[in-house]
Write a protein that holds these residues in place. Structure first.
Motif, mmCIF file in Angstrom:
data_model
loop_
_atom_site.group_PDB
_atom_site.id
_atom_site.type_symbol
_atom_site.label_atom_id
_atom_site.label_comp_id
_atom_site.label_asym_id
_atom_site.label_seq_id
_atom_site.Cartn_x
_atom_site.Cartn_y
_atom_site.Cartn_z
ATOM 1 N N ASN A 426 0.804 -1.232 0.000
ATOM 2 C CA ASN A 426 0.000 0.000 0.000
ATOM 3 C C ASN A 426 0.834 1.277 0.000
ATOM 4 O O ASN A 426 0.569 2.214 0.757
ATOM 5 N N ALA A 427 1.865 1.328 -0.850
ATOM 6 C CA ALA A 427 2.597 2.576 -1.048
ATOM 7 C C ALA A 427 1.706 3.559 -1.801
ATOM 8 O O ALA A 427 0.996 3.198 -2.746
ATOM 9 N N VAL A 428 1.748 4.807 -1.382
ATOM 10 C CA VAL A 428 0.876 5.828 -1.960
ATOM 11 C C VAL A 428 1.267 6.077 -3.418
ATOM 12 O O VAL A 428 2.450 6.133 -3.760
ATOM 13 N N SER A 429 0.265 6.230 -4.267
ATOM 14 C CA SER A 429 0.504 6.545 -5.679
ATOM 15 C C SER A 429 -0.360 7.736 -6.071
ATOM 16 O O SER A 429 -1.367 8.030 -5.442
ATOM 17 N N SER A 430 0.059 8.395 -7.132
ATOM 18 C CA SER A 430 -0.704 9.521 -7.660
ATOM 19 C C SER A 430 -0.375 9.672 -9.130
ATOM 20 O O SER A 430 0.603 9.120 -9.623
ATOM 21 N N GLY A 431 -1.209 10.436 -9.823
ATOM 22 C CA GLY A 431 -0.979 10.677 -11.237
ATOM 23 C C GLY A 431 0.014 11.797 -11.449
ATOM 24 O O GLY A 431 -0.036 12.835 -10.775
ATOM 25 N N GLY A 432 0.944 11.592 -12.372
ATOM 26 C CA GLY A 432 1.943 12.606 -12.688
ATOM 27 C C GLY A 432 1.414 13.621 -13.675
ATOM 28 O O GLY A 432 0.300 13.496 -14.204
ATOM 29 N N VAL A 450 18.841 2.791 2.084
ATOM 30 C CA VAL A 450 17.929 3.609 2.880
ATOM 31 C C VAL A 450 16.862 4.200 1.965
ATOM 32 O O VAL A 450 17.180 4.908 1.003
ATOM 33 N N PHE A 451 15.603 3.905 2.282
ATOM 34 C CA PHE A 451 14.463 4.391 1.507
ATOM 35 C C PHE A 451 13.431 4.985 2.458
ATOM 36 O O PHE A 451 13.299 4.544 3.614
ATOM 37 N N LEU A 452 12.684 5.956 1.962
ATOM 38 C CA LEU A 452 11.510 6.494 2.640
ATOM 39 C C LEU A 452 10.299 6.241 1.767
ATOM 40 O O LEU A 452 10.389 6.323 0.530
ATOM 41 N N SER A 453 9.177 5.930 2.372
ATOM 42 C CA SER A 453 7.965 5.684 1.591
ATOM 43 C C SER A 453 6.746 6.089 2.403
ATOM 44 O O SER A 453 6.729 5.959 3.631
ATOM 45 N N ASN A 454 5.747 6.592 1.694
ATOM 46 C CA ASN A 454 4.459 6.886 2.314
ATOM 47 C C ASN A 454 3.505 5.724 2.062
ATOM 48 O O ASN A 454 3.337 5.291 0.919
ATOM 49 N N LYS A 455 2.901 5.257 3.128
ATOM 50 C CA LYS A 455 2.091 4.048 3.086
ATOM 51 C C LYS A 455 0.708 4.347 3.639
ATOM 52 O O LYS A 455 0.561 5.113 4.605
ATOM 53 N N VAL A 456 -0.307 3.729 3.040
ATOM 54 C CA VAL A 456 -1.679 3.878 3.518
ATOM 55 C C VAL A 456 -1.922 2.843 4.617
ATOM 56 O O VAL A 456 -1.801 1.640 4.382
ATOM 57 N N VAL A 457 -2.246 3.325 5.823
ATOM 58 C CA VAL A 457 -2.528 2.457 6.959
ATOM 59 C C VAL A 457 -3.870 2.882 7.546
ATOM 60 O O VAL A 457 -3.993 3.981 8.092
ATOM 61 N N GLU A 458 -4.880 2.043 7.398
ATOM 62 C CA GLU A 458 -6.212 2.332 7.925
ATOM 63 C C GLU A 458 -6.677 3.722 7.477
ATOM 64 O O GLU A 458 -7.081 4.564 8.277
ATOM 65 N N ASN A 459 -6.593 3.947 6.166
ATOM 66 C CA ASN A 459 -7.046 5.184 5.526
ATOM 67 C C ASN A 459 -6.236 6.417 5.928
ATOM 68 O O ASN A 459 -6.664 7.546 5.670
#
Length: 1135
Positions: A426-432, A450-459
């Motif tokens: 559930n990594a966040v995605s968006s349209g470019g 080393v990576f950073l990622s935004n993840k969707v957790v319980e909305n």
């Protein structure tokens, strides 16, 4: 870098982690509020449009608006531009409250627990005044220009080129342009319009990535199609005409003069003379799907990978030699067709998508070897798959599963790119901005893994960090205090630091997050502290230890740029005053300096190419309607000497205290705080490392295994471990998995290495299993007399000992001694249409495996013709039939539409019966489908309660001019009807010329539109009267027409009948039925006469028989006939 992709399979496009320096091979666009036309995707520069222009910039009294968009502004003062040198210095007496930009007071009662408490705040250092040299240059004559492209040659060069232009978004073209050149690091600029031609309109600027002195300018094709080439950093130019319009360019990674050019009409051209001459490579090339070969991977340096379009929406992957792409020199690395827009050639890997059984199957080739299906965890059903990265000899893919909408799962492969395991859900995605997919995954520069990622957790969207390339993720620790020193109460997992991971697609802005290879451990990003990521109350945070601890440095959004190879930081807000800040201790303290005498609205920042960045040029404008200004600031005067080893300190990378990361202990060097020295390129930034003993934490779960709560890897419910792998298909040994695999970048040694590492074993003798057979096109249809290629794959079995037999189902078969012999597929040609059972059998000493498919072989359908009567009786079945050309084309599906029904009747037979229940005109449409070829025909049928009809004949001269086409028959029908001068209402006559020779027609007399009074007998009587009138006219040769001068055609009544397509036996009113009835009556009369005559004949024969019986000759045949039917009696008399 935030990852993005462009289609079913997309190469990694890594956005610039920092725009403080523009690489020497980059040129870039600054623009206004509208998006530009599609930029060349393969150009040798980053080309971005920035949405602020002088005419639309907010004035100072419009408030402190944060805008991370950038423009290059240009206006005019005088013809040659105005240049002012200004020497600025630090103001020691400046009150901190004057320059610090704080938000409206943040409530101390907010949930996150900000409350006043003693703490340190970022502050100014009280240094003695030092001077910065700054100069301002105004571009002139370009007031209306809304875009600019800039190139700074960089290392050992002071040349800057700038192309400004006015892009008309209504017409989609460039209407004005100016070319500027500076030879003093941007202090002054010279306008070069006269050198390139005062009427020449330039649209793009290109730079050779291998030789920054070589410049290429592209003219606007609406005016002229040509190139201007410079070999001396833009000082002089030569113009070369083009025979095509360039849409994009792709420079060779090593050869500075080799260029691929893609045209608007999907043709690919090549030049080996830096654009002076061009040669066509191939047409029908898919946009952005062409790639240069790589030395060490491809057979030849001068080779090109292409995806070309084939008819019927299919593509093919081919390779071509540089200047000879004839059929004999084309390579086909994959023998079949692929899904359009799916070819990706990236590093050691080639990715394609293949249609198999109506589904899209992803294939990969490693190091240009054979293609194999990518193995994802079972029940992963991708709606979309994006290739994120192929770094470190490993593939990272983002997959949107069947149940996901705004998120992707991240998967990571082993070295071959075949077997994938889950990296993050559930990594966040968006349209470019150009329809591409953006994944919130950021790779920190300077530190592997080393990576950073935004993840969707319980909305909710939360930011996570990993130090071992995705094996383990954790939330970010919030700062302990805020900017004012108030203590922050933030307890995980309910509260943590969340970052915006949007990086800039333009090197003139740093985006929301930035890190540098030359400053390992330093990450600067905008974000919030709280339960989730939001866009409200955004602050700027910085970490000096690769994400373990964070500090808040600004309480509004800035773009932060690195100077001096990361040794200094410069924050810039895009609507700000004439003052700037500068930090020499990673944002703990900030010095203030002025670089202009008036407030400047910043549209973009251009830094010196490379990592040094000691000179910075800011693009902007002073007021709402002022000219665009180029402000150059030289920071070299700040730094007192070259850095030495005494100016550096060390720090150790760790993850919450654990110093063994990716199997190594790593110690980095960085400048001590407030040391003002110039960092030598690549000096004292190298790391010191020492390997760690392997532990379970150094291993991730292998394909088919999942991690349990206790950290162990066990087989997933769907996975059945087998003692062999695909390696045994092509070799004699394999690595037998333990359920674990060490990350490819992990360098641990000894310890538990042997316990968790796979063990190489000899491939055991095993019966083949998992045999697959399909056509190269991914369909089950083939064309007669054309090659069809069968692809055979074997999942398990010792390939060297397993033979393969392919039976084509037409009496021929072929055998191969092992599976490796058929990597290019098995080709066969069928000579007859039909459905063939094709099978493949894999056999060795331990057993066999067999797979089948049913192949429909057909020839190309050219035409379908629908036949039906023109007029039929209501509620009586009518026969509809079709004729195909050619007649034998294989399996045909028929789709029948009646009137306006949306659902067709589907049959495998070309004939059917249908009953019309309403009077009127009805449309019948039939489609015949063979493979992917569909033809249709349509007719109109009139339906009545009753009618009369007669067959018409024509004089023989009409047959000589009959072309046998339906349009001709329709025209003759109309002419015949118009020449029926019989006194009958024309609306009651319908004429249909029938197919075939001799030419015949049928004329119908139908009831009047207005219902006639009287019973049915009276209505029939009326039609009979009209029929007599019509027949009388026909019998007297009164009906005729002129086909052409000198050709008179007579129309007459005939007894010939068309095929009985209409079942009207009960009514007995069609012309065909009347003829049949008359024939039956005449036959009955003939039988009656013969019967009377037969009785007399039999008496005579009996008499004769009696006389002959005395001679002993009985007549049994006569006795049979006495008890037989009339037919038998007739036969007897004939005898």
């Amino acid at each position: 870098m935030r990852m993005r992709g462009y289609g079913p399979l997309s190469p990694l496009v890594q956005d610039s982690a920092s725009s403080s320096s523009s690489d020497a091979s980059f040129a870039s666009v600054l623009g206004n509020t509208c998006p530009r036309a599609a930029a060349p995707p393969h150009s040798a520069f980053t080309d971005s449009t920035l949405p602020v222009s002088p005419g639309s910039a907010p004035s100072p009294d419009e408030g402190n608006v944060t805008d991370n968009r950038t423009d290059d502004g240009e206006d005019n003062n005088d013809e040659n531009g105005a240049q002012v040198d200004v020497t600025m210095g630090l103001d020691e007496e400046t009150d901190v409250a004057v320059w610090r930009r704080t938000r409206s007071a943040r409530s101390a009662e907010t949930w996150s627990g900000f409350r006043p408490e003693d703490g340190e705040d970022a502050s100014f250092s009280d240094k003695e005044e030092f001077e910065l040299t700054s100069s301002t240059f105004a571009l002139t004559g370009d007031t209306a220009h809304n875009q600019a492209m800039v190139h700074w040659s960089g290392q050992n060069s002071s040349v800057i080129l700038m192309l400004t232009k006015y892009y008309d978004f209504n017409s989609g073209r460039v209407t004005e342009s100016s070319l500027w050149r500076s030879t003093d690091y941007g202090t002054t600029y010279e306008k070069l319009n006269e050198k390139v031609g005062p009427k020449t309109i330039l649209s793009y600027l290109y730079v050779s990535p291998n030789n920054k002195r070589k410049i290429m300018l592209l003219t606007d094709p609406e005016v002229e199609s040509s190139l201007l080439i410079s070999l001396d950093e833009g000082a002089t130019y030569q113009k070369h005409s083009l025979a095509f319009d360039i849409l994009s360019l792709l420079f060779h990674p090593e050869q500075e003069d080799w260029i691929l050019a893609y045209s608007h009409d999907q043709k690919l051209y090549v030049s080996v003379e830096f654009g002076k001459r061009w040669q066509l490579v191939h047409d029908g090339v898919i946009p952005n799907r062409f790639y240069w070969s790589r030395i060490g991977l491809d057979k030849e340096q001068g080779m090109i990978h292409l995806e070309i379009s084939i008819s019927d929406g299919r593509s093919q992957y081919i390779t071509c030699k540089l200047q000879n792409c004839s059929d004999g020199n084309k390579g086909k690395p994959f023998p079949g067709f692929i899904i359009p827009n799916s070819l990706v050639v990236q590093d050691e890997y080639v990715f394609i998508q293949v249609p198999v059984g109506g589904q899209s199957v992803h294939y990969v080739s490693y190091k240009r070897n054979a293609f194999y299906p990518m193995k994802l965890p079972k029940y992963t059903l991708p709606k979309d798959l994006q290739i994120i990265s192929t770094d470190d000899n490993q593939v990272v893919a983002a997959i949107q599963d069947w149940h996901q909408n705004d998120s992707y799962n991240l998967y990571m492969s082993e070295s071959r790119g075949l077997f994938f395991t889950l990296m993050l859900e559930n990594a966040v995605s968006s349209g470019g901005p150009e329809g591409n997919i953006m994944i919130d995954l950021y790779e920190v520069a300077g530190i592997k893994g080393v990576f950073l990622s935004n993840k969707v957790v319980e909305n909710q969207v939360k930011t996570y960090i990993t130090y071992n390339k995705g094996r383990d993720w954790r939330l970010l620790q919030a700062p302990t205090t805020d900017l004012q020193g108030n203590k922050v109460y933030c307890e995980q997992p309910y509260c943590s630091l969340h970052l915006h991971l949007h990086v800039s697609e333009n090197p003139y802005t740093s985006g929301n997050i930035v890190s540098k290879d030359s400053a390992p451990g330093v990450i600067i990003a905008s974000g919030v502290v709280g339960p989730e990521l939001t866009s409200n109350n955004v602050s700027i945070f910085i970490t000096s230890d690769a994400g373990n601890s964070w500090r808040e440095v600004f309480q509004e959004e800035y773009s932060v740029f690195f100077l001096n190879q990361g040794g200094s930081l410069v924050p810039i807000d895009y609507i700000h005053s004439s003052n700037k800040e500068l930090s020499f201790d990673e944002g703990r303290n900030w010095d203030k300096y002025s670089f202009t005498s008036s407030p400047l609205y910043v549209d973009g920042v251009l830094g010196e190419p490379g990592e040094d960045t000691l000179i910075m040029t800011i693009f902007g404008h002073f007021s709402h309607r002022s000219e665009w200004q180029l402000v150059k600031t030289d920071f070299r005067s700040i730094f007192q000497h070259r850095c030495t080893s005494e100016d550096y300190m060390t720090w150790q990378l760790h993850n919450e205290g654990d110093v063994c990361i990716m199997g190594m202990k790593r110690i980095f060097q960085k400048l001590k705080a407030n040391v003002l020295c110039v960092k030598a390129r690549n000096q004292y930034i190298s790391q010191m490392s020492d390997s760690c003993p392997c532990t379970e934490a150094d291993f991730e779960c292998d394909y088919g295994f999942i991690r349990q709560i206790d950290g162990s890897c066990t087989p997933a419910f769907w996975f059945v471990p087998t003692p062999t792998s695909r390696d045994c298909i092509t070799g004699d040994s394999f690595l037998n998995t333990t359920g674990y695999r060490r990350a490819l970048s992990n360098n641990c040694t000894e310890g538990t290495l042997l316990k968790y590492s796979p063990r190489r074993q000899k491939c055991p003798s095993q019966a083949p299993r998992g045999l697959q057979l399909f056509t190269s096109e991914g369909t089950l249809v083939a064309t007669l007399e054309r090659n069809v290629t069968f692809l055979v794959f074997l999942e398990e079995g010792l390939g060297s000992m397993t033979s393969i037999t392919v039976d084509f189902g037409d009496g021929t078969a072929i055998s191969y001694v092992n599976i490796s012999s058929i990597d290019d597929g098995v080709k066969h040609i069928y000579s007859k249409v039909g459905i063939y059972q094709v099978s493949a059998t894999a056999t060795n000493t331990l057993g066999s495996d067999r797979v089948m498919l049913y192949l429909h072989v057909s020839c190309q359908l050219e035409q379908v013709q629908l036949s039906a009567p023109s007029v039929v009786v209501k509620n009586k079945a009518v026969n509809l039939s079709t004729v195909l050309r050619p007649s034998n084309v294989g399996t045909v599906s028929y789709y029948w539409w009646f009137n306006n029904k949306t659902e067709p009747v589907v049959t495998l037979d070309g004939a059917m019966s249908f009953t019309f229940s309403k009077e009127g005109s009805h449309t019948v449409t039939v489609q015949a489908s063979v493979g992917n070829i569909v033809h249709e025909d349509q007719i109109t049928v009139a339906v009545y309660d009753y009618f009369r009809s007669h067959v018409l004949g024509f004089s023989s001269n009409l047959d000589e001019l009959n072309p046998g086409v339906s349009e001709w028959r329709e025209d003759i029908s109309r002419v015949v009807k118009s020449n029926m001068v019989t006194g009958i209402n024309e609306e009651q006559l319908l004429v249909t010329v029938l197919p075939g020779l001799p030419t015949t027609a049928e004329i119908f007399i139908v009831p009047e539109k207005k219902p006639r009074d009287g019973d049915m007998d009276e209505k029939w009587a009326h039609l009979d009267q009209l029929a007599q009138v019509l027949l009388s006219a026909l019998n007297q040769d009164l009906i005729q027409f002129t086909l052409k001068p000198g050709v008179q055609v007579n129309v007459y009544a005939t007894q010939l009948s068309p095929a009985p397509l209409v079942d009207s036996s009960d009514s007995g009113h069609s012309g065909t039925a009347v003829i049949m009835l008359v024939s039956v009556v005449l036959m009955g009369l003939a039988v009656f006469v013969i019967y009377k005559f037969k009785r007399y004949s039999i008496m005579v024969i009996i008499y004769l028989d009696l006389s002959s019986s005395a001679a002993g000759n009985p007549m049994p045949i006569i006795e049979e006939c006495f008890s037989s039917s009339v037919v038998c009696r007739m036969l007897l008399i004939m005898k």
